[in-house]
Motif scaffolding. Structure first.
Motif, short mmCIF file in Angstrom:
data_model
loop_
_atom_site.label_atom_id
_atom_site.label_comp_id
_atom_site.label_asym_id
_atom_site.label_seq_id
_atom_site.Cartn_x
_atom_site.Cartn_y
_atom_site.Cartn_z
N CYS A 54 0.84 -1.20 0.00
CA CYS A 54 0.00 0.00 0.00
C CYS A 54 0.88 1.25 0.00
CB CYS A 54 -0.91 -0.02 1.23
SG CYS A 54 -2.20 1.24 1.22
N PHE A 55 0.42 2.28 -0.72
CA PHE A 55 1.10 3.57 -0.68
C PHE A 55 0.05 4.67 -0.73
CE2 PHE A 55 0.81 2.29 -5.11
CZ PHE A 55 0.51 3.45 -5.82
N CYS A 56 0.47 5.87 -0.45
CA CYS A 56 -0.50 6.96 -0.39
C CYS A 56 0.01 8.21 -1.11
CB CYS A 56 -0.85 7.30 1.06
SG CYS A 56 0.54 7.96 2.03
N LEU A 57 -0.94 9.01 -1.58
CA LEU A 57 -0.67 10.31 -2.19
C LEU A 57 -1.35 11.36 -1.31
CD1 LEU A 57 -0.95 8.16 -4.70
CD2 LEU A 57 -0.81 10.24 -6.08
N VAL A 58 -0.57 12.32 -0.84
CA VAL A 58 -1.08 13.30 0.10
C VAL A 58 -1.43 14.59 -0.64
CG1 VAL A 58 -0.62 14.60 2.20
CG2 VAL A 58 0.34 12.30 1.91
N PHE A 59 -2.72 14.98 -0.58
CA PHE A 59 -3.21 16.22 -1.14
C PHE A 59 -3.74 17.10 0.00
CE2 PHE A 59 -3.17 13.47 -4.78
CZ PHE A 59 -2.93 14.31 -5.87
N PRO A 60 -3.91 18.40 -0.23
CA PRO A 60 -4.40 19.28 0.85
C PRO A 60 -5.73 18.85 1.44
CG PRO A 60 -3.54 20.58 -0.98
CD PRO A 60 -3.58 19.16 -1.45
N ASP A 61 -6.65 18.36 0.61
CA ASP A 61 -8.00 18.04 1.09
C ASP A 61 -8.22 16.54 1.33
OD1 ASP A 61 -7.72 17.48 -1.59
OD2 ASP A 61 -9.77 18.06 -2.13
N ARG A 62 -7.25 15.71 0.95
CA ARG A 62 -7.47 14.28 1.11
C ARG A 62 -6.18 13.50 0.87
NH1 ARG A 62 -11.40 10.55 -2.80
NH2 ARG A 62 -10.71 8.53 -2.02
N THR A 63 -6.05 12.37 1.53
CA THR A 63 -4.97 11.43 1.26
C THR A 63 -5.55 10.21 0.57
OG1 THR A 63 -3.66 12.16 3.17
CG2 THR A 63 -3.18 9.97 2.28
N PHE A 64 -5.01 9.87 -0.59
CA PHE A 64 -5.49 8.72 -1.37
C PHE A 64 -4.64 7.50 -1.03
CE2 PHE A 64 -7.06 12.36 -3.62
CZ PHE A 64 -8.26 11.97 -4.18
N TYR A 65 -5.32 6.40 -0.69
CA TYR A 65 -4.64 5.15 -0.36
C TYR A 65 -4.82 4.16 -1.51
CZ TYR A 65 -4.46 7.08 4.35
OH TYR A 65 -4.23 7.89 5.43
N LEU A 66 -3.70 3.65 -2.02
CA LEU A 66 -3.70 2.75 -3.16
C LEU A 66 -2.88 1.51 -2.83
CD1 LEU A 66 -2.93 5.42 -5.91
CD2 LEU A 66 -5.20 4.65 -5.18
N CYS A 67 -3.27 0.37 -3.41
CA CYS A 67 -2.53 -0.87 -3.20
C CYS A 67 -2.23 -1.53 -4.54
CB CYS A 67 -3.32 -1.85 -2.32
SG CYS A 67 -3.43 -1.33 -0.60
N ALA A 68 -1.02 -2.03 -4.67
CA ALA A 68 -0.61 -2.76 -5.88
C ALA A 68 -0.62 -4.26 -5.59
CB ALA A 68 0.77 -2.30 -6.32
N LYS A 69 -0.51 -5.05 -6.65
CA LYS A 69 -0.52 -6.51 -6.48
C LYS A 69 0.76 -7.00 -5.82
CE LYS A 69 -3.61 -7.76 -10.32
NZ LYS A 69 -3.71 -8.52 -11.59
N THR A 70 1.88 -6.35 -6.12
CA THR A 70 3.17 -6.79 -5.58
C THR A 70 3.93 -5.60 -5.02
OG1 THR A 70 4.38 -6.47 -7.66
CG2 THR A 70 3.28 -8.60 -7.33
N GLY A 71 4.92 -5.88 -4.19
CA GLY A 71 5.77 -4.82 -3.66
C GLY A 71 6.59 -4.15 -4.74
#
Length: 251
Positions: free
Chosen positions: A213-230
């Motif tokens: 899992c990794f995240c993208l941080v924006f002023p109004d929200r943090t988006f959480y995304l997951c990939a199939k592999t590391g």
């Protein structure tokens, strides 16, 4: 502890800003992609190394591969191989003479041409499109250039919802400074377009009950995304972080 004071660090950074083939925080992977896709045998560039302050990497294209060599800077002296250069100008002049470079593996490379950082995301498909046009009797104006340029990426990721905290698979595309996600690969209209110029950080995230899992941080929200592999997650993070570094440098 660094041997440089804050003032000298700033001066040295300003000094390297004058070097047209210094690519700042360009990653090893991105350097290889640039040189293999748009460089020629003997093309080279300088970038920051992960080894710490004053450490750099000289990336050089050698036929169909890219070699990386250490460059160190101590007290304004540039050290490359067995050579020491008392100033940046001496270092540049050395490369202007197209020196012969030998690697531990026995490879001999002539450093022919510096790769300028101002060449961003070159298309590696232009010659193929023109060739296709000639073979089919059409002109290149008849063709729609849909081939991705260097620095793009696409693929399925699992995204956490904002209101309903469930996870859904979405198709993501990255092009220049826009990250779009679609319901699936066949959809033409994105659900949302994220403007990376507003993104402050991209990093691995361990707060979710999921792996890769990794995240993208924006002023109004943090988006959480997951990939199939590391490995896949790492690829997304690296290219997104490279995008952010280019944005911050105003490129």
């Amino acid at each position: 502890m660094s041997v440089y004071s804050d003032a000298s660090n700033e001066d040295l950074c300003d000094e390297l800003d004058t070097l047209g083939w210094y690519h700042y925080d360009l990653s090893r992977h991105a350097a290889e992609a640039l040189l293999l896709s748009n460089g020629v045998d003997g093309s080279y560039l300088l970038r920051n190394s992960n080894d710490g302050p004053g450490c750099f990497a000289l990336s050089v294209r050698a036929k169909d591969s890219v070699k990386h060599f250490h460059v160190t800077r101590r007290d304004n002296v540039y050290i490359f191989g067995f050579n020491e250069f008392p100033s940046l100008q001496d270092f540049i002049s050395h490369f202007a003479n197209q020196p012969l470079l030998g690697s531990d593996a026995g490879t001999l490379i002539v450093l022919k041409s510096p790769y300028p950082w101002r060449v961003e995301e070159p298309s590696i498909y232009e010659s193929v499109r023109v060739h296709t046009a000639i073979q089919t009797g059409r002109t290149k104006d008849d063709l729609v250039p849909k081939a991705p340029s260097l620095g793009t990426k696409e693929g399925y990721l699992v995204k956490k919802g904002a209101v309903v905290k469930n996870w859904k698979q979405r198709w993501f595309t990255l092009h220049r400074n826009e990250l779009k996600y679609f319901k699936d690969k066949m959809c033409e209209e994105p659900i949302r377009t994220l403007d990376l110029t507003s993104c402050s950080a991209v990093q691995f995230d361990y707060s979710q009950d999921r792996v890769n899992c990794f995240c993208l941080v924006f002023p109004d929200r943090t988006f959480y995304l997951c990939a199939k592999t590391g490995v896949e997650a790492d690829e997304w993070i690296k290219i997104l972080q490279w995008k952010l570094s280019q944005i911050r440098k105003g490129r």
